[in-house]
Every structure is written in structure tokens, then in C-alpha cells.
Design a protein around this motif. Structure first.
Motif, mmCIF file in Angstrom:
data_model
loop_
_atom_site.group_PDB
_atom_site.id
_atom_site.type_symbol
_atom_site.label_atom_id
_atom_site.label_comp_id
_atom_site.label_asym_id
_atom_site.label_seq_id
_atom_site.Cartn_x
_atom_site.Cartn_y
_atom_site.Cartn_z
ATOM 1 N N ALA A 39 0.832 -1.203 0.000
ATOM 2 C CA ALA A 39 0.000 0.000 0.000
ATOM 3 C C ALA A 39 0.869 1.256 0.000
ATOM 4 O O ALA A 39 0.560 2.242 -0.683
ATOM 5 C CB ALA A 39 -0.924 0.006 1.209
ATOM 6 N N LEU A 55 -8.567 3.551 -1.139
ATOM 7 C CA LEU A 55 -8.123 2.524 -0.191
ATOM 8 C C LEU A 55 -9.347 1.776 0.320
ATOM 9 O O LEU A 55 -10.265 2.379 0.863
ATOM 10 C CB LEU A 55 -7.390 3.159 0.989
ATOM 11 C CG LEU A 55 -6.124 3.961 0.667
ATOM 12 C CD1 LEU A 55 -5.657 4.714 1.906
ATOM 13 C CD2 LEU A 55 -5.020 3.052 0.165
ATOM 14 N N LYS A 63 -5.782 2.394 7.723
ATOM 15 C CA LYS A 63 -5.837 3.179 6.482
ATOM 16 C C LYS A 63 -5.533 4.654 6.763
ATOM 17 O O LYS A 63 -4.741 5.279 6.065
ATOM 18 C CB LYS A 63 -7.216 3.039 5.830
ATOM 19 C CG LYS A 63 -7.581 1.619 5.426
ATOM 20 C CD LYS A 63 -8.888 1.550 4.673
ATOM 21 C CE LYS A 63 -10.099 1.933 5.499
ATOM 22 N NZ LYS A 63 -10.372 0.998 6.610
ATOM 23 N N ALA A 158 -6.636 10.569 -1.084
ATOM 24 C CA ALA A 158 -6.659 9.173 -0.647
ATOM 25 C C ALA A 158 -8.010 8.947 0.005
ATOM 26 O O ALA A 158 -8.259 9.424 1.116
ATOM 27 C CB ALA A 158 -5.517 8.887 0.323
ATOM 28 N N THR A 160 -11.071 6.450 1.437
ATOM 29 C CA THR A 160 -11.241 5.113 2.007
ATOM 30 C C THR A 160 -12.700 4.690 1.920
ATOM 31 O O THR A 160 -13.610 5.524 1.886
ATOM 32 C CB THR A 160 -10.812 5.068 3.496
ATOM 33 O OG1 THR A 160 -11.768 5.767 4.303
ATOM 34 C CG2 THR A 160 -9.444 5.692 3.687
ATOM 35 N N ILE A 186 -6.512 -3.042 1.436
ATOM 36 C CA ILE A 186 -5.718 -3.130 2.666
ATOM 37 C C ILE A 186 -6.172 -4.376 3.419
ATOM 38 O O ILE A 186 -7.266 -4.393 3.998
ATOM 39 C CB ILE A 186 -5.905 -1.881 3.546
ATOM 40 C CG1 ILE A 186 -5.716 -0.600 2.722
ATOM 41 C CG2 ILE A 186 -4.937 -1.906 4.721
ATOM 42 C CD1 ILE A 186 -4.345 -0.423 2.144
#
Length: 330
Positions: A39, A55, A63, A158, A160, A186
Motif C-alpha cells: 500500500a 483505499l 488506512k 486518498a 477510504t 488493505i
């Protein structure tokens, strides 16, 4: 993605220095995050390509900590937005605020004005707010009241999302998914990694205090600029270009998919393959570079047929099947 090896033949001094600095990120981030090297490498690839990352993982797999540690090790500004159903677009981009002293409206920047924006649980907010990020991600600017306002450089989103909790969520539209350069999964840590995590916490590790954990800046914007220039000089042969195109065209013919990879996806795979080749120490791309980045670059750009999904077929399995059948250039 496997671990890169270093071969600095044919590389300039600035490029070699930048690569060494970016490779040092893994060791620095490992002081805070255990067992997430793929990652970390994916985030570095995205920074080199000026792309964004989605992610995906269950809650509690670090994360958020991963993005914060990356920003700290790169000495970049970072902000976090918790996406909720009542979040408004202006809560992300900023808005005009009336100043009673001057009797004028002034622009109050939103959290998007940063280097690394962590969009936490992005699928928990309605599409209207999700789409507020589209201009920022694509144009690297925000337009408020007709005035475009450039974002800082570098800039990376980024985002999640939780792969198992669907109640109260809004799936990302295909147009927005396609704006993410990579989708990184992840995973839950191995048994030994989880033991290491608990041992650190028992020894006083505080994930809210990265400085106390020993995370220090080991690279910066200048290293990123030098690295991007080196990546831009990475050679791509006509055979590799054709290989990337053949992979993407094969997804469009897969009976398991209703939507294959678009030409934008093919461009993204070429870009990430070049960045990966440079990180591994080469100034040219080989087929293994394309294979290494195919899953994270393409998995979110395809759409499964409902019947295939019911049979347990996944986007990753379809892409792996395509990689196994498309002839590899020699």
C-alpha cells in the motif's frame, strides 16, 4: 506488487537521490504502520503519476494512519474529512463568507486545499458531495462563484471505503471511480504482524503522535519533482504499448464483464507501469511492470455482470485471467 530492487544504471544523480529518498519512505512509515509495504508503494506510485488512490479495507487496518504517516515522512500538509450523509460540497471545497467589517464576501478555503486529502468513508456521503471532488481530482482546482482557485502541488486524494458495510452508503459512480489512478486493498494483518502491532501499543505507541513514534521527514516536494521528471523519461517500447492496449481490449470482450477498461484506464496502466519501472531501478518498462500494476490500476475500472458476481467471480480474477491469456511480448 512485489518489492522493488535497485539498479541505478543509466540514471542521473538527481534521479538516484530521489529514488533513494522515496525508498526510505517504507522504512520510515514502518515505524508507525506494520506490514503494509504494498500500500505504501502504491501511494508513492500515485504521487509519481500525479494520481489519486482509493483505499479499501475493513475498519481498523490503519488506512488513516497510513496516509498520516506518509504525509509526515514526506513533510507534506494533510487534512482529513469524515464523509457523512449530511456533508455539503462547500464543506469540502470551501465557500464565500460575508465579512461584516468590509461588507464584502471573502473566500474561506475548505480542507481540499492541502497536499494529501484523506477522504474517510467517501461512500457514506451522497453523490452530490462525492462529485465535489471531481474538479479537484481532475483539474487540480476548485471553482467557487465562477472563480477557479488552484490547489497546492503536490495534491493527492486518498479516499477510504469499507468493503463489507453497505447500509447507508452511496456507491461511487463509474465516472468518479475512473478518476482514481489506483484502488488498493488493505488486508487484515498476518498473525505475526498483529502481534507486532499489539506489542508496540503495549510499549506506549500512540498512533496520534507520529513524532513520538520516530517518524521523520525523509523526502520532500523537491524529491517528488525530480522523481516525476525521471519517470517521464522512462522508455516504453512499441511492444509494451501494444501489450497494455491488448490487456485493456481483452477486458472489453470478457463474458464476465458488462464494462471493460476504457482508453483512460489504458493510459493509467501505462503511467503506473513507468513509475514502477523507475522505482525498481530501470529506465525502461518490461512486461512484468505492467503485470505488477494491472490489478490495482484496473480492478475498479471494470464492472461485473450480476450473474458472474453471484457465481463468486471477482474483478481481480477476471483481470488475472486476462493477463494469463494475452500474449506477452518478448
Amino acid at each position: 506488487m512485489t518489492e522493488p530492487t535497485t539498479d541505478t544504471a543509466g540514471q542521473s544523480g538527481d534521479a538516484a537521490t530521489a529514488r533513494a529518498a522515496l525508498e526510505a519512505l517504507r522504512a520510515e512509515i514502518a515505524k508507525a504502520v506494520v506490514g503494509q509495504d504494498p500500500a505504501v508503494t502504491g501511494l508513492v506510485v500515485a504521487l509519481l503519476c500525479r494520481g489519486h488512490v482509493l483505499l479499501e479495507g475493513v475498519p481498523g487496518v490503519a488506512k488513516t494512519l497510513l496516509v498520516r504517516a506518509l504525509a509526515s515522512a514526506l513533510e507534506l500538509d494533510t487534512k482529513r474529512v469524515q464523509f457523512t450523509p449530511d456533508l455539503m460540497p462547500s464543506d469540502v471545497t470551501g465557500s464565500l463568507v460575508y465579512d461584516t467589517r468590509t461588507a464584502e464576501f471573502s473566500f474561506q478555503p475548505g480542507p481540499v486545499f492541502t497536499n494529501l486529502l484523506l477522504a474517510d468513508e467517501i461512500n457514506r456521503t451522497p453523490p452530490k458531495t462525492q462529485s465535489s471532488l471531481l474538479e479537484a481530482m481532475e483539474e487540480r482546482q476548485v471553482t467557487v462563484d465562477g472563480t477557479p482557485r488552484p490547489l497546492p502541488e503536490p495534491f493527492l486524494v486518498a479516499a477510504t471505503q469499507n468493503p463489507v458495510e453497505y447500509e447507508g452508503t452511496y456507491p461511487l459512480p463509474e465516472a468518479q471511480l475512473d478518476r482514481f489512478l489506483l484502488k488498493l486493498t488493505i488486508p487484515l494483518p498476518s498473525r505475526q504482524d498483529e502481534i507486532d502491532v499489539l506489542t508496540r501499543h503495549a510499549s506506549g505507541f500512540d498512533p496520534r503522535d507520529l513524532r513520538a513514534a520516530g517518524v521523520r521527514p525523509v523526502a520532500g516536494p523537491a524529491d517528488l519533482a525530480a522523481a516525476r521528471a525521471a519517470v517521464a523519461g522512462t522508455t516504453v517500447s512499441p511492444e509494451i504499448t501494444a501489450y497494455v492496449v491488448d490487456i485493456c481490449r481483452a477486458t472489453r470482450e470478457s463474458p464476465s464483464l458488462t464494462l471493460g477498461v476504457s482508453p483512460r484506464g489504458a493510459t493509467a496502466l501505462l503511467a503506473t507501469s513507468r513509475a514502477w519501472a523507475w522505482l525498481t531501478g530501470r529506465d525502461y518498462v518490461i512486461p512484468d511492470d505492467v503485470k505488477a500494476l494491472a490489478l490495482p490500476t484496473l480492478r475498479h475500472r471494470v464492472q461485473l455482470r450480476p450473474e458472474a458476481e453471484m457465481e463468486g467471480v471477482s474483478a481481480d480474477s477476471v483481470i488475472n485471467a486476462v493477463l494469463a491469456h494475452v500474449p506477452v511480448p518478448r
